[in-house]
Design a protein around this motif. Structure first.
Motif, PDB file in Angstrom:
ATOM      1  N   THR A 112      -7.903  57.254 -29.176  1.00  0.00           N
ATOM      2  CA  THR A 112      -7.744  57.047 -27.743  1.00  0.00           C
ATOM      3  C   THR A 112      -6.583  56.092 -27.458  1.00  0.00           C
ATOM      4  O   THR A 112      -6.170  55.309 -28.323  1.00  0.00           O
ATOM      5  CB  THR A 112      -9.018  56.452 -27.117  1.00  0.00           C
ATOM      6  OG1 THR A 112      -9.229  55.129 -27.646  1.00  0.00           O
ATOM      7  CG2 THR A 112     -10.237  57.321 -27.414  1.00  0.00           C
ATOM      8  N   ILE A 113      -6.086  56.154 -26.240  1.00  0.00           N
ATOM      9  CA  ILE A 113      -5.020  55.235 -25.837  1.00  0.00           C
ATOM     10  C   ILE A 113      -5.479  53.779 -25.924  1.00  0.00           C
ATOM     11  O   ILE A 113      -4.738  52.933 -26.449  1.00  0.00           O
ATOM     12  CB  ILE A 113      -4.503  55.592 -24.425  1.00  0.00           C
ATOM     13  CG1 ILE A 113      -3.772  56.943 -24.471  1.00  0.00           C
ATOM     14  CG2 ILE A 113      -3.584  54.502 -23.889  1.00  0.00           C
ATOM     15  CD1 ILE A 113      -3.358  57.471 -23.109  1.00  0.00           C
ATOM     16  N   PRO A 114      -6.696  53.422 -25.448  1.00  0.00           N
ATOM     17  CA  PRO A 114      -7.136  52.026 -25.608  1.00  0.00           C
ATOM     18  C   PRO A 114      -7.191  51.571 -27.067  1.00  0.00           C
ATOM     19  O   PRO A 114      -6.860  50.422 -27.365  1.00  0.00           O
ATOM     20  CB  PRO A 114      -8.532  52.019 -24.967  1.00  0.00           C
ATOM     21  CG  PRO A 114      -8.479  53.110 -23.962  1.00  0.00           C
ATOM     22  CD  PRO A 114      -7.631  54.178 -24.590  1.00  0.00           C
ATOM     23  N   THR A 115      -7.568  52.466 -27.976  1.00  0.00           N
ATOM     24  CA  THR A 115      -7.587  52.103 -29.404  1.00  0.00           C
ATOM     25  C   THR A 115      -6.188  51.760 -29.884  1.00  0.00           C
ATOM     26  O   THR A 115      -5.979  50.756 -30.587  1.00  0.00           O
ATOM     27  CB  THR A 115      -8.169  53.254 -30.242  1.00  0.00           C
ATOM     28  OG1 THR A 115      -9.529  53.468 -29.866  1.00  0.00           O
ATOM     29  CG2 THR A 115      -8.104  52.943 -31.734  1.00  0.00           C
ATOM     30  N   HIS A 116      -5.213  52.587 -29.510  1.00  0.00           N
ATOM     31  CA  HIS A 116      -3.824  52.294 -29.892  1.00  0.00           C
ATOM     32  C   HIS A 116      -3.359  50.971 -29.293  1.00  0.00           C
ATOM     33  O   HIS A 116      -2.729  50.148 -29.990  1.00  0.00           O
ATOM     34  CB  HIS A 116      -2.895  53.417 -29.423  1.00  0.00           C
ATOM     35  CG  HIS A 116      -2.974  54.660 -30.243  1.00  0.00           C
ATOM     36  ND1 HIS A 116      -2.570  54.712 -31.552  1.00  0.00           N
ATOM     37  CD2 HIS A 116      -3.413  55.912 -29.946  1.00  0.00           C
ATOM     38  CE1 HIS A 116      -2.742  55.933 -32.035  1.00  0.00           C
ATOM     39  NE2 HIS A 116      -3.253  56.674 -31.069  1.00  0.00           N
ATOM     40  N   ARG A 117      -3.646  50.763 -28.022  1.00  0.00           N
ATOM     41  CA  ARG A 117      -3.181  49.544 -27.353  1.00  0.00           C
ATOM     42  C   ARG A 117      -3.782  48.297 -28.010  1.00  0.00           C
ATOM     43  O   ARG A 117      -3.057  47.324 -28.311  1.00  0.00           O
ATOM     44  CB  ARG A 117      -3.547  49.591 -25.868  1.00  0.00           C
ATOM     45  CG  ARG A 117      -3.058  48.379 -25.092  1.00  0.00           C
ATOM     46  CD  ARG A 117      -3.452  48.423 -23.629  1.00  0.00           C
ATOM     47  NE  ARG A 117      -2.701  49.453 -22.907  1.00  0.00           N
ATOM     48  CZ  ARG A 117      -3.230  50.571 -22.411  1.00  0.00           C
ATOM     49  NH1 ARG A 117      -4.523  50.827 -22.596  1.00  0.00           N
ATOM     50  NH2 ARG A 117      -2.486  51.440 -21.770  1.00  0.00           N
ATOM     51  N   GLU A 118      -5.075  48.321 -28.237  1.00  0.00           N
ATOM     52  CA  GLU A 118      -5.741  47.148 -28.813  1.00  0.00           C
ATOM     53  C   GLU A 118      -5.242  46.867 -30.230  1.00  0.00           C
ATOM     54  O   GLU A 118      -5.053  45.698 -30.613  1.00  0.00           O
ATOM     55  CB  GLU A 118      -7.258  47.376 -28.811  1.00  0.00           C
ATOM     56  CG  GLU A 118      -7.866  47.362 -27.416  1.00  0.00           C
ATOM     57  CD  GLU A 118      -9.250  47.990 -27.361  1.00  0.00           C
ATOM     58  OE1 GLU A 118      -9.836  48.237 -28.453  1.00  0.00           O
ATOM     59  OE2 GLU A 118      -9.733  48.248 -26.245  1.00  0.00           O
ATOM     60  N   ARG A 119      -5.001  47.905 -31.003  1.00  0.00           N
ATOM     61  CA  ARG A 119      -4.515  47.712 -32.371  1.00  0.00           C
ATOM     62  C   ARG A 119      -3.107  47.118 -32.370  1.00  0.00           C
ATOM     63  O   ARG A 119      -2.786  46.249 -33.183  1.00  0.00           O
ATOM     64  CB  ARG A 119      -4.537  49.035 -33.133  1.00  0.00           C
ATOM     65  CG  ARG A 119      -4.164  48.870 -34.603  1.00  0.00           C
ATOM     66  CD  ARG A 119      -3.901  50.196 -35.283  1.00  0.00           C
ATOM     67  NE  ARG A 119      -5.126  50.952 -35.464  1.00  0.00           N
ATOM     68  CZ  ARG A 119      -5.330  52.177 -35.003  1.00  0.00           C
ATOM     69  NH1 ARG A 119      -4.375  52.804 -34.322  1.00  0.00           N
ATOM     70  NH2 ARG A 119      -6.459  52.801 -35.226  1.00  0.00           N
ATOM     71  N   LEU A 120      -2.252  47.604 -31.473  1.00  0.00           N
ATOM     72  CA  LEU A 120      -0.889  47.084 -31.391  1.00  0.00           C
ATOM     73  C   LEU A 120      -0.881  45.611 -30.984  1.00  0.00           C
ATOM     74  O   LEU A 120      -0.124  44.802 -31.535  1.00  0.00           O
ATOM     75  CB  LEU A 120      -0.075  47.917 -30.401  1.00  0.00           C
ATOM     76  CG  LEU A 120       0.310  49.317 -30.887  1.00  0.00           C
ATOM     77  CD1 LEU A 120       0.738  50.197 -29.711  1.00  0.00           C
ATOM     78  CD2 LEU A 120       1.426  49.248 -31.926  1.00  0.00           C
TER      79      LEU A 120
END
Length: 241
Positions: free
Chosen positions: A209-217
């Motif tokens: 998901t987009i939130p997963t990518h954002r939080e990981r970055l």
């Protein structure tokens, strides 16, 4: 440009998708007919490179395939004394990427490397591109890769991360996946081709998901992260150190 017909005939056993010579031969046609907005992303990588590349720095295209993003970076590069380093673990892709680079006489500052991006040293970088690459990296390795990229970047540098994504809302996820299939049909793929390629990619391409990518970055050390492009279930993010 050769036409992608890899999955046009019914297959009794569908092997996992692999970036081999057969795929490399038709890859340009495959990705442009499969990924909505792909050409726009490639074009904007040129613009973003011109904005973020710093003099004397390194630029990386990790998972470079045939070199579309690499060449876009080279076209947009205005900063002096920079090196573009393109890396891919597919011998077939690397061979064709090197030929594409050689055809452009202005590409003296581009090096194409056959190697594992998980083992590639990132140093003194101002621009890093992961253009539909992270989705093929084992999920358990993704955070470590992004941490290494961030650690090897100059302050103010940018990571351009393009990915296929899924959505937490089940209805929205099904809707956009269906629209994506309509997009592929409109570009000449049959239902058989769509189904068989989906099966081949099932255990190879793992979207998040987009939130997963954002939080990981953000956890990796980037200070500003957001989506700059999205079309259906494909998006591209900017992560600035």
């Amino acid at each position: 440009m050769d036409k992608d017909q890899i999955y046009s005939e019914s297959m009794a056993n569908i092997a996992n998708f692999n970036f081999d010579a057969q795929v490399a031969d038709v890859f340009t046609d495959m990705i442009e007919r499969s990924v909505p907005g792909y050409r726009s992303i490639i074009t904007m990588i040129e613009t973003l490179t011109g904005h973020y590349a710093l003099p004397g720095s390194n630029l990386y295209d990790l998972g470079c395939s045939l070199g579309a993003a690499t060449l876009s970076m080279e076209r947009g590069l205005t900063a002096e004394n920079c090196q573009i380093i393109a890396v891919d673990n597919s011998p077939a892709m690397v061979e064709r990427c090197r030929k594409a680079v050689a055809r452009r006489h202005t590409c003296a500052g581009v090096t194409v490397i056959e190697g594992d991006i998980l083992a590639t040293e990132i140093a003194d970088a101002s621009v890093v591109v992961l253009n539909f690459t992270l989705q093929f990296v084992p999920p358990e390795e993704r955070a470590r890769l992004l941490e290494r990229i961030c650690a090897g970047m100059r302050p103010g540098g940018v990571l351009i991360l393009s990915e296929k994504v899924v959505f937490e809302d089940e209805h929205l996820d099904e809707l956009l996946a269906g629209i994506h299939h309509d997009f592929k049909r409109a570009h000449g793929y049959s239902d058989l081709e769509i189904s068989q390629k989906r099966s081949a990619l099932e255990n190879v391409l793992v979207p998040e998901t987009i939130p997963t990518h954002r939080e990981r970055l953000l956890s990796a050390g980037f200070t500003s992260v957001d989506v700059w492009f999205q079309c259906f279930n494909f998006m591209s993010m900017l992560a600035i150190k």
